[in-house]
Design a protein around this motif. Structure first.
Motif, PDB file in Angstrom:
ATOM      1  N   VAL A   1      46.948  47.712  24.422  1.00 51.78           N
ATOM      2  CA  VAL A   1      46.564  48.823  23.547  1.00 51.78           C
ATOM      3  C   VAL A   1      47.661  48.965  22.507  1.00 51.78           C
ATOM      4  CG1 VAL A   1      45.952  51.250  23.413  1.00 51.78           C
ATOM      5  CG2 VAL A   1      45.440  49.963  25.485  1.00 51.78           C
TER       6      VAL A   1
ATOM      7  N   THR B   1      51.327  47.900  23.290  1.00 46.81           N
ATOM      8  CA  THR B   1      51.722  48.173  24.662  1.00 46.81           C
ATOM      9  C   THR B   1      50.819  47.430  25.633  1.00 46.81           C
ATOM     10  OG1 THR B   1      52.449  50.379  24.017  1.00 46.81           O
ATOM     11  CG2 THR B   1      52.134  49.989  26.368  1.00 46.81           C
ATOM     12  N   THR B   2      51.430  46.610  26.469  1.00 51.55           N
ATOM     13  CA  THR B   2      50.680  45.878  27.486  1.00 51.55           C
ATOM     14  C   THR B   2      50.786  46.626  28.810  1.00 51.55           C
ATOM     15  OG1 THR B   2      51.276  43.831  26.376  1.00 51.55           O
ATOM     16  CG2 THR B   2      50.401  43.642  28.589  1.00 51.55           C
ATOM     17  N   SER B   3      49.662  47.020  29.362  1.00 56.17           N
ATOM     18  CA  SER B   3      49.659  47.789  30.610  1.00 56.17           C
ATOM     19  C   SER B   3      48.800  47.083  31.637  1.00 56.17           C
ATOM     20  CB  SER B   3      49.093  49.190  30.386  1.00 56.17           C
ATOM     21  OG  SER B   3      49.736  49.838  29.331  1.00 56.17           O
TER      22      SER B   3
END
Lengths: 582, 113
Positions: free
Chosen positions: A346, A349-351
């Motif tokens: 997103v 940001t990688t979650s």
């Protein structure tokens, strides 16, 4: 003296979260499930069996499909199937008509990828055979031309030249212009109004100078472009080959030669190995490596040099994926699966979104293809990942292809036959999942009348008191039945001592009576309106399945299996009594 | 035309409002980057048009990198450290918003947009 009745406790679960394989069945929330297959935890009191797949009749591919892609030509949507014998076939998803795109031997037996240019071309990259385009009729191997002028000319007051037609049907004949200084030809150009480098050349064409004069010749050379990944982005085609990303000239899909075309070599240590996939979304081109993600953006032409400017930014130097078919845009994020989880990108940001599947990943066979797509199930847009599960928890017992489906921060599994590859195709604007088990074509999540194996395994619940043993006396399953098809639920009450083996009961209060005559033939009944009449308790709506439980332990749960379609579990109930401590 | 209102009227603690701010901010950064490219100046670009409102650390960092690059490219004074904030604190949040708005106005003026 009369014996005092033991106090009974009642436990009802109606809030349904998704599956959680990360922790032991005794350690997950009471609203979570240890296994949830073909049942979608939509919300409170709404755990619904997903529709079964339907087979697309009349479609049998010539060989095993190893990769498939959505294609859009004009207003026609195609399922395009690349097969292990190198052939490619396309199915019009509106008519189910199958046509041949390429004969056996045309493409490699693995590693081909395709994407879309405008709604006019399917663009295809083959790691060995190069770049192809399909316009709905002709498949053309992109072979544009460059030209070299040689010799010393005399007598060329003016000059023109013609290039032979391409050897592939559907190719575009190159058109060039010549400049002279009144004596000799000074330059050759294939760029400008009415000029083109052509397409469809797989053998070098003759170039004929048609003017008076002598001493000079023009020779053509073919420019092709092998690669492993392909995407269209910012009005160009982008092809990755190894660690190099090639892009066409502005506004073109086949010009890798003129000034605004070029390439980007990823020398940075953030990319380990080669580029694994390209995904075009949200104004960015995402360049995936096994452990990294870069983004290309703001592609423009320099007003001073005429070359292409762009930004190339590394946004992850630790997480990427080596599963090229397991990446897709989902809402405004990119979701992708690698060997240790599913991630959502997103913004920058990688979650990780697959914590609940941590217990499953050791049982995924990564020697088999992992594929992904988005799909609407009961009007909810879900992200689905298809892979081979080697564990034994599923409905098929000893290993099976399975789909891990994600929505609203919940996961559940589906099994829709031994699906080896899934492909999302928008049909009438709705994300529809197509799949193949080998040479067939099926549409997933379609039928609410066909039988479908389901397995719903709840948490093992302490029911508020871990210390004391409890005896389960009765169980109940609230169900809402969707049709008069007969809904038999097999319910096993489980504890930590006897996991799903102790008590099995079958609720049969929805069974229909079958009439058989003395010749052994099933007899059907119709009423005076010629409507089919069924015998038995066959009304749709709310049912309470209930039975004696006969199970004890510190933790109690249940497993519900069925092959019945289209029912909804609204609640799970237990009647228990407390017993000894420790 | 940059919509400066969306950069200034964002409400503390309102996710929808914050998402609107993040999107408009991303659009303006894209406009700035393209205007710089027209001068053959390339700055680092991140996908800052989207963010997870519950996890904004990466967004704040990449956003700061873009602002530093723009300030450098346009010979503006070093931007205030936009990482040094606590958005859980209402006062700190609104301080950040007003400082950031000023930076955007400065960039718009420098680019002549």
């Amino acid at each position: 003296m009369a014996t005092q009745e033991q106090k009974k406790d009642y436990h009802v679960t109606k809030d349904f979260d998704g599956v959680n394989t990360k922790a032991n069945r005794t350690s997950i929330k009471e609203t979570e499930f240890a296994w949830l297959e073909n049942a979608m935890p939509i919300g409170h009191g709404n755990l619904r069996i997903v529709p079964a797949p339907t087979i697309v009749s009349g479609v049998t591919f010539g060989s095993t499909v190893y990769y498939a892609q959505y294609g859009d030509i004009g207003t026609t949507n195609y399922y395009i199937a690349f097969q292990t014998d190198g052939r490619c076939e396309a199915v019009n998803v509106a008519t189910n008509a199958k046509i041949t795109v390429a004969a056996a031997g045309t493409f490699s037996s693995s590693g081909v990828q395709a994407s879309q240019w405008n709604n006019t071309l399917v663009i295809i990259i083959d790691p060995t055979n190069g770049y192809f385009q399909w316009d709905g009729t002709n498949l053309v191997k992109v072979g544009s031309l460059t030209f070299t002028l040689s010799g010393t000319g005399t007598g060329y007051t003016t000059a023109t030249a013609s290039v032979a037609v391409p050897n592939q049907t559907g190719g575009t004949r190159a058109v060039i212009s010549l400049s002279t200084n009144g004596t000799a030809i000074t330059s050759v150009s294939a760029y400008g109004t009415g000029l083109t480098t052509g397409t469809g050349y797989t053998s070098v064409p003759a170039v004929t100078i048609t003017s008076a004069g002598s001493g000079q010749t023009i020779t053509a050379a073919i420019v092709s472009q092998p690669g492993t990944c392909i995407a269209s982005f910012s009005g160009r085609v982008w092809i990755a080959s190894g660690r190099t990303l090639y892009y066409t000239a502005a506004g073109t899909n086949n010009d890798f030669y003129s000034a605004t075309s070029g390439n980007i070599i990823f020398n940075d240590s953030t990319l380990i190995g080669n580029i694994t996939q390209l995904v075009s979304a949200n104004n960015f081109l995402y360049v995936f490596g096994a452990d990294s993600i870069n983004v290309i953006s703001d592609v423009r032409i320099s007003t001073s040099t005429g070359t292409t400017l762009y930004t190339n930014t590394n946004i992850s130097a630790s997480v990427g994926s080596d599963q090229p078919y397991a990446m897709m845009p989902y809402f405004r994020s990119i979701v992708f699966m690698n060997r240790y989880g599913v991630y959502a990108l997103v913004g920058s940001t990688t979650s990780k979104i697959s914590d609940a599947l941590d217990g499953l990943f050791p049982y995924i066979d990564f020697t088999k293809t992992v594929s992904a797509g988005q799909v609407l199930i009961y009007n909810i847009l879900c992200a689905a990942f298809n892979f081979y599960y080697t564990g034994t928890q599923g409905t098929q017992g000893t290993g099976q292809w399975i789909q891990a489906v994600f929505f609203d921060k919940k996961w559940f599994f589906t099994y829709q036959n031994a699906v080896k590859y899934i492909t999302s195709i928008p049909v009438a604007g709705a994300g529809t999942m197509y799949s193949t088990t080998n040479t067939d074509l099926q549409i997933m999540y379609q039928s609410n009348t066909l039988a479908l194996s389901s397995k719903i395994q709840s948490a093992l619940m302490s029911m508020g008191n871990v210390i004391r043993d409890k005896v389960a006396l009765k169980w109940g399953v609230e169900a809402v039945l969707g049709g008069t098809l007969g809904n038999n639920l097999n319910v096993t009450v489980d504890s930590e001592n006897t996991s799903a083996t102790s008590t099995t009961t079958t609720a049969t209060n929805f069974s229909l009576v079958t009439w058989v005559n003395n010749a052994g033939t099933t007899v059907g009944w119709v009423n005076n309106s010629i409507a089919v009449v069924t015998w038995g308790n066959a009304n749709a709506g709310y049912y309470l399945y209930k039975y004696d439980a006969q199970m004890w332990g510190k933790y109690i749960g249940m497993t519900v299996t069925s092959t019945s379609p289209n029912y909804t579990i609204a609640g799970m109930q237990f009647e228990t009594e407390l017993r000894a401590k420790f | 035309m940059a919509n400066m209102d969306a950069l200034s009227i964002v409400r503390h603690g309102d996710i929808d409002s914050l998402n609107g701010f993040i999107f408009e901010n991303g659009v303006q950064h894209k406009t700035f980057a393209e205007a710089l490219m027209d001068q053959d100046i390339v700055i680092p670009r991140f996908p800052i048009m989207d963010a997870n409102p519950n996890d904004l650390e990466d967004w704040l960092l990449t956003h700061q990198v873009e602002h530093q690059a723009m300030a450098s490219a346009l010979n503006l004074s070093d931007p205030i450290n936009l990482l040094d904030t606590n958005w859980n604190n209402e006062e700190s949040f609104y301080d950040w918003i007003s400082t950031h708005l000023y930076l955007h106005q400065q960039i718009l003026a420098a680019l002549g947009i």
